[in-house]
Design a protein around this motif. Structure first.
Motif, PDB file in Angstrom:
ATOM      1  N   ARG A  55      -0.925  17.930   0.992  1.00  0.00           N
ATOM      2  CA  ARG A  55       0.149  17.308   1.777  1.00  0.00           C
ATOM      3  C   ARG A  55      -0.429  16.292   2.770  1.00  0.00           C
ATOM      4  O   ARG A  55       0.076  15.169   2.910  1.00  0.00           O
ATOM      5  N   ARG A  56      -1.496  16.669   3.455  1.00  0.00           N
ATOM      6  CA  ARG A  56      -2.101  15.772   4.445  1.00  0.00           C
ATOM      7  C   ARG A  56      -2.694  14.524   3.799  1.00  0.00           C
ATOM      8  O   ARG A  56      -2.600  13.423   4.351  1.00  0.00           O
ATOM      9  N   ARG A  57      -3.319  14.705   2.642  1.00  0.00           N
ATOM     10  CA  ARG A  57      -3.886  13.535   1.955  1.00  0.00           C
ATOM     11  C   ARG A  57      -2.780  12.581   1.513  1.00  0.00           C
ATOM     12  O   ARG A  57      -2.913  11.351   1.643  1.00  0.00           O
ATOM     13  N   ARG A  58      -1.678  13.134   1.000  1.00  0.00           N
ATOM     14  CA  ARG A  58      -0.571  12.281   0.572  1.00  0.00           C
ATOM     15  C   ARG A  58       0.040  11.525   1.750  1.00  0.00           C
ATOM     16  O   ARG A  58       0.328  10.325   1.660  1.00  0.00           O
ATOM     17  N   LEU A  59       0.201  12.208   2.867  1.00  0.00           N
ATOM     18  CA  LEU A  59       0.798  11.559   4.028  1.00  0.00           C
ATOM     19  C   LEU A  59      -0.156  10.555   4.670  1.00  0.00           C
ATOM     20  O   LEU A  59       0.281   9.591   5.299  1.00  0.00           O
ATOM     21  N   THR A  60      -1.461  10.779   4.496  1.00  0.00           N
ATOM     22  CA  THR A  60      -2.435   9.795   4.964  1.00  0.00           C
ATOM     23  C   THR A  60      -2.323   8.509   4.153  1.00  0.00           C
ATOM     24  O   THR A  60      -2.273   7.403   4.716  1.00  0.00           O
ATOM     25  N   LEU A  61      -2.264   8.646   2.821  1.00  0.00           N
ATOM     26  CA  LEU A  61      -2.132   7.469   1.968  1.00  0.00           C
ATOM     27  C   LEU A  61      -0.785   6.786   2.173  1.00  0.00           C
ATOM     28  O   LEU A  61      -0.697   5.551   2.135  1.00  0.00           O
ATOM     29  N   ALA A  62       0.244   7.599   2.393  1.00  0.00           N
ATOM     30  CA  ALA A  62       1.568   7.034   2.655  1.00  0.00           C
ATOM     31  C   ALA A  62       1.560   6.199   3.930  1.00  0.00           C
ATOM     32  O   ALA A  62       2.157   5.105   3.989  1.00  0.00           O
ATOM     33  N   ALA A  63       0.873   6.678   4.955  1.00  0.00           N
ATOM     34  CA  ALA A  63       0.797   5.935   6.215  1.00  0.00           C
ATOM     35  C   ALA A  63       0.066   4.615   6.030  1.00  0.00           C
ATOM     36  O   ALA A  63       0.482   3.578   6.558  1.00  0.00           O
ATOM     37  N   PHE A  64      -1.031   4.631   5.269  1.00  0.00           N
ATOM     38  CA  PHE A  64      -1.754   3.394   4.986  1.00  0.00           C
ATOM     39  C   PHE A  64      -0.835   2.388   4.302  1.00  0.00           C
ATOM     40  O   PHE A  64      -0.826   1.193   4.627  1.00  0.00           O
ATOM     41  N   GLU A  65      -0.077   2.878   3.318  1.00  0.00           N
ATOM     42  CA  GLU A  65       0.780   1.984   2.540  1.00  0.00           C
ATOM     43  C   GLU A  65       1.911   1.425   3.388  1.00  0.00           C
ATOM     44  O   GLU A  65       2.293   0.256   3.247  1.00  0.00           O
ATOM     45  N   ILE A  66       2.456   2.260   4.271  1.00  0.00           N
ATOM     46  CA  ILE A  66       3.533   1.802   5.154  1.00  0.00           C
ATOM     47  C   ILE A  66       3.040   0.669   6.045  1.00  0.00           C
ATOM     48  O   ILE A  66       3.744  -0.332   6.265  1.00  0.00           O
ATOM     49  N   GLN A  67       1.826   0.795   6.558  1.00  0.00           N
ATOM     50  CA  GLN A  67       1.312  -0.208   7.491  1.00  0.00           C
ATOM     51  C   GLN A  67       0.818  -1.468   6.784  1.00  0.00           C
ATOM     52  O   GLN A  67       0.840  -2.556   7.358  1.00  0.00           O
ATOM     53  N   LYS A  68       0.365  -1.331   5.544  1.00  0.00           N
ATOM     54  CA  LYS A  68      -0.244  -2.475   4.860  1.00  0.00           C
ATOM     55  C   LYS A  68       0.718  -3.238   3.948  1.00  0.00           C
ATOM     56  O   LYS A  68       0.405  -4.341   3.515  1.00  0.00           O
ATOM     57  N   SER A  69       1.879  -2.643   3.622  1.00  0.00           N
ATOM     58  CA  SER A  69       2.763  -3.260   2.639  1.00  0.00           C
ATOM     59  C   SER A  69       4.185  -3.382   3.178  1.00  0.00           C
ATOM     60  O   SER A  69       4.515  -2.862   4.237  1.00  0.00           O
ATOM     61  N   ASN A  70       5.002  -4.071   2.396  1.00  0.00           N
ATOM     62  CA  ASN A  70       6.424  -4.198   2.721  1.00  0.00           C
ATOM     63  C   ASN A  70       7.277  -3.326   1.807  1.00  0.00           C
ATOM     64  O   ASN A  70       8.495  -3.521   1.711  1.00  0.00           O
ATOM     65  N   HIS A  71       6.659  -2.356   1.121  1.00  0.00           N
ATOM     66  CA  HIS A  71       7.398  -1.479   0.221  1.00  0.00           C
ATOM     67  C   HIS A  71       8.422  -0.654   1.004  1.00  0.00           C
ATOM     68  O   HIS A  71       8.192  -0.275   2.160  1.00  0.00           O
ATOM     69  N   ARG A  72       9.525  -0.375   0.354  1.00  0.00           N
ATOM     70  CA  ARG A  72      10.578   0.407   1.009  1.00  0.00           C
ATOM     71  C   ARG A  72      10.092   1.835   1.294  1.00  0.00           C
ATOM     72  O   ARG A  72       9.347   2.410   0.502  1.00  0.00           O
ATOM     73  N   ILE A  73      10.555   2.372   2.414  1.00  0.00           N
ATOM     74  CA  ILE A  73      10.205   3.751   2.781  1.00  0.00           C
ATOM     75  C   ILE A  73      10.644   4.709   1.682  1.00  0.00           C
ATOM     76  O   ILE A  73       9.932   5.660   1.343  1.00  0.00           O
ATOM     77  N   THR A  74      11.805   4.446   1.097  1.00  0.00           N
ATOM     78  CA  THR A  74      12.324   5.306   0.024  1.00  0.00           C
ATOM     79  C   THR A  74      11.362   5.339  -1.159  1.00  0.00           C
ATOM     80  O   THR A  74      11.072   6.405  -1.716  1.00  0.00           O
ATOM     81  N   ASP A  75      10.834   4.186  -1.555  1.00  0.00           N
ATOM     82  CA  ASP A  75       9.922   4.112  -2.693  1.00  0.00           C
ATOM     83  C   ASP A  75       8.604   4.827  -2.394  1.00  0.00           C
ATOM     84  O   ASP A  75       8.041   5.523  -3.260  1.00  0.00           O
ATOM     85  N   ILE A  76       8.116   4.685  -1.173  1.00  0.00           N
ATOM     86  CA  ILE A  76       6.865   5.345  -0.789  1.00  0.00           C
ATOM     87  C   ILE A  76       7.059   6.863  -0.758  1.00  0.00           C
ATOM     88  O   ILE A  76       6.186   7.625  -1.192  1.00  0.00           O
ATOM     89  N   ALA A  77       8.206   7.306  -0.260  1.00  0.00           N
ATOM     90  CA  ALA A  77       8.506   8.740  -0.229  1.00  0.00           C
ATOM     91  C   ALA A  77       8.500   9.331  -1.634  1.00  0.00           C
ATOM     92  O   ALA A  77       7.887  10.380  -1.884  1.00  0.00           O
ATOM     93  N   MET A  78       9.162   8.656  -2.569  1.00  0.00           N
ATOM     94  CA  MET A  78       9.214   9.130  -3.945  1.00  0.00           C
ATOM     95  C   MET A  78       7.826   9.114  -4.578  1.00  0.00           C
ATOM     96  O   MET A  78       7.454  10.021  -5.328  1.00  0.00           O
TER      97      MET A  78
END
Length: 282
Positions: A55-78
């Motif tokens: 869970r922590r590794r996934r949320l770490t990568l999710a945080a990187f992607e949120i800060q570095k990209s313009n991808h929708r939060i919904t898409d990153i969550a899925m």
């Protein structure tokens, strides 16, 4: 060493599949042990559960992607295994202390949980006490077995012992065990399955005592063949150090029998021990 290689292959597998549904059976197969034992070993060594690490590794990568990209939060969550933005937001906030949307603001401070690696820790100040026991006869264990979901065994088993204390099973087992001691395994015993490799979704956790008398009608009997055992005092500490320190350098490997947790009567020193079935390494 072979053990370290297997453990690090597990971590590589996890890292390669963080964007997919995690196959816990596959993880255990890579580690060459049961799903239950690997989950327990991982928690003991690392200090958090395997699922929490993922869970922590996934949320770490999710945080990187949120800060570095313009991808929708919904898409990153899925992408990282969350069925809804709400569940993703709750998990993200629990880990990072703020919402995914707030994480996009410049200068925001987040937490990163890096990939771990297994290494042997060479220590000269902390010995690991153990003894070898050769039990040259069958162990006849009388008690009750309960079906346990493998992925939740680490949390379920303490509850089973608590229930046994309340419903009188524990007192009954104590009376059978300690009035007429017969060997070093005179204690409350927790036997995990019938074989070391627990690969099914459920297994039987057997709470009992070694007993050679006539078995009461309301109890079951489990037979464990003669074997050699490595015995360690202090069960939690033993689980923590068994795989990372003792097994890799001992010249032994685990036998295809279940480990047994022994809980001794009051004032017994030590209060509990872990019995690990072993065979010489080939």
């Amino acid at each position: 060493m072979e053990w370290l290689e297997r453990m690090n292959r597990v971590l590589d597998y996890i890292e390669d599949h963080l964007e997919e549904k995690m196959d816990y059976k596959k993880i255990a197969q890579i580690a060459c042990c049961s799903e239950y034992h690997f989950s327990r070993m991982f928690s003991s060594i690392i200090g958090i559960s395997l699922s929490e690490y993922i869970r922590r590794r996934r949320l770490t990568l999710a945080a990187f992607e949120i800060q570095k990209s313009n991808h929708r939060i919904t898409d990153i969550a899925m992408k990282y295994g969350y069925d809804s933005v709400d569940s993703f937001t709750r998990a993200f906030k629990k880990t990072h202390g703020l919402t995914p949307t707030a994480a996009r603001e410049k200068g925001t401070s987040l937490k990163a949980f890096p990939k771990i690696s297994f290494q042997i820790s060479i220590k000269g100040d902390t010995e690991m006490e153990y003894r070898i026991e050769n039990v040259d006869f069958e162990l006849r264990i009388v008690g009750k077995g309960k079906t346990v979901k493998t992925s939740r065994a680490f949390k379920t088993i303490p509850t089973l012992w608590s229930t046994a204390r309340k419903d009188g099973l524990m007192d009954k087992l104590i009376d059978m065990s300690w009035e007429n001691p017969k060997c070093m395994l005179e204690s409350l015993l927790g036997v995990c399955g019938k074989e070391a490799a627990i690969t099914d979704e459920h297994f039987t956790y057997f709470m009992g005592v070694r007993y050679d008398g006539e078995s009461p009608e309301d109890l079951e009997t489990l037979i464990i063949p003669k074997s050699t055992w490595a015995v360690f005092p202090n069960i939690p500490e033993a689980w923590k150090r068994l795989y990372s320190e003792w097994v890799p350098t001992s010249g032994y490997e685990l036998a295809d029998l279940p480990c047994i947790e022994c809980y001794y009567p009051p004032k017994h020193k030590p209060g509990h021990e872990l019995w690990v079935p072993i065979i010489p390494k080939k």
